[in-house]
Write a protein that holds these residues in place. Sequence first.
Motif, PDB file in Angstrom:
ATOM      1  N   GLY A  18       0.819  -1.209   0.000  1.00 30.97           N
ATOM      2  CA  GLY A  18       0.000   0.000   0.000  1.00 30.97           C
ATOM      3  C   GLY A  18       0.847   1.250   0.000  1.00 30.97           C
ATOM      4  O   GLY A  18       0.517   2.240  -0.651  1.00 30.97           O
ATOM      5  N   GLY A  19       1.956   1.207   0.720  1.00 35.38           N
ATOM      6  CA  GLY A  19       2.863   2.346   0.757  1.00 35.38           C
ATOM      7  C   GLY A  19       3.492   2.625  -0.591  1.00 35.38           C
ATOM      8  O   GLY A  19       3.680   3.782  -0.975  1.00 35.38           O
ATOM      9  N   THR A  21       2.111   2.011  -3.485  1.00 36.94           N
ATOM     10  CA  THR A  21       1.083   2.605  -4.337  1.00 36.94           C
ATOM     11  C   THR A  21       0.929   4.092  -4.028  1.00 36.94           C
ATOM     12  O   THR A  21       0.821   4.913  -4.935  1.00 36.94           O
ATOM     13  CB  THR A  21      -0.258   1.875  -4.161  1.00 36.94           C
ATOM     14  N   VAL A  22       0.938   4.431  -2.755  1.00 32.95           N
ATOM     15  CA  VAL A  22       0.839   5.848  -2.368  1.00 32.95           C
ATOM     16  C   VAL A  22       2.084   6.596  -2.839  1.00 32.95           C
ATOM     17  O   VAL A  22       1.983   7.714  -3.354  1.00 32.95           O
ATOM     18  CB  VAL A  22       0.643   5.986  -0.841  1.00 32.95           C
ATOM     19  N   ALA A  25       1.696   7.202  -6.475  1.00 28.03           N
ATOM     20  CA  ALA A  25       0.668   8.218  -6.727  1.00 28.03           C
ATOM     21  C   ALA A  25       1.210   9.619  -6.467  1.00 28.03           C
ATOM     22  O   ALA A  25       1.017  10.535  -7.278  1.00 28.03           O
ATOM     23  CB  ALA A  25      -0.558   7.948  -5.857  1.00 28.03           C
ATOM     24  N   VAL A  26       1.902   9.789  -5.354  1.00 28.62           N
ATOM     25  CA  VAL A  26       2.451  11.107  -5.019  1.00 28.62           C
ATOM     26  C   VAL A  26       3.526  11.523  -6.017  1.00 28.62           C
ATOM     27  O   VAL A  26       3.539  12.651  -6.513  1.00 28.62           O
ATOM     28  CB  VAL A  26       3.005  11.113  -3.569  1.00 28.62           C
ATOM     29  N   SER A  79      -2.707   9.872 -11.452  1.00 23.48           N
ATOM     30  CA  SER A  79      -2.248   9.823 -10.062  1.00 23.48           C
ATOM     31  C   SER A  79      -3.408   9.975  -9.090  1.00 23.48           C
ATOM     32  O   SER A  79      -3.411   9.362  -8.022  1.00 23.48           O
ATOM     33  CB  SER A  79      -1.187  10.897  -9.796  1.00 23.48           C
ATOM     34  N   PHE A  83      -4.695   7.125  -6.002  1.00 27.78           N
ATOM     35  CA  PHE A  83      -4.995   7.311  -4.579  1.00 27.78           C
ATOM     36  C   PHE A  83      -6.175   6.457  -4.132  1.00 27.78           C
ATOM     37  O   PHE A  83      -6.292   6.129  -2.967  1.00 27.78           O
ATOM     38  CB  PHE A  83      -5.250   8.790  -4.264  1.00 27.78           C
ATOM     39  N   ALA A  85      -6.549   3.459  -5.316  1.00 27.14           N
ATOM     40  CA  ALA A  85      -6.013   2.100  -5.511  1.00 27.14           C
ATOM     41  C   ALA A  85      -6.802   1.306  -6.537  1.00 27.14           C
ATOM     42  O   ALA A  85      -6.993   0.110  -6.390  1.00 27.14           O
ATOM     43  CB  ALA A  85      -5.940   1.352  -4.187  1.00 27.14           C
TER      44      ALA A  85
END
Length: 143
Positions: A18-19, A21-22, A25-26, A79, A83, A85
């Motif tokens: 999950g981290g 993916t974030v 995205a960022v 992006s 967020f 997912a």
Amino acid sequence: MVTAAPHRRSARAEAAAGGLTVFAAVMLFIAGILDVFRGIMAIAEDDVYVSTPNYVFKFDLTSWGWIHLAFGAIAVMVSIGLFSASTWARFAGVGIAALLIIANFLSIPYYPVWSLTLIALYAFIVWALCVVQRDKVTDESRR
């Protein structure tokens, strides 16, 4: 015939996925905004870029500006989808990051250091989106 039990990942592995993916995205959001600004710079003021007279992939700098502006805007939109997912955003994120790697590679003679920096950034984005396991993303999107 013996069937294997389904593989369960630890909470630590799921948090790392999950981290990533974030992170992707960022980074895609930031890099997309930077590409939008880079496109605006090329469209508005051609004096910022280096002139390369004998370049094989030579375009008018205004054309490069529109290319970077369009790809940067798409990267920002993708992006935002990352967020949440969603699976489509993950595939689109890999695709747009790959296209932006190619666009930045082709524009190296015009803005070398910045192009190489963005190539590295987009490569990290592709990596982060590709190492997240598919079942993690689909589990999150069902919630």
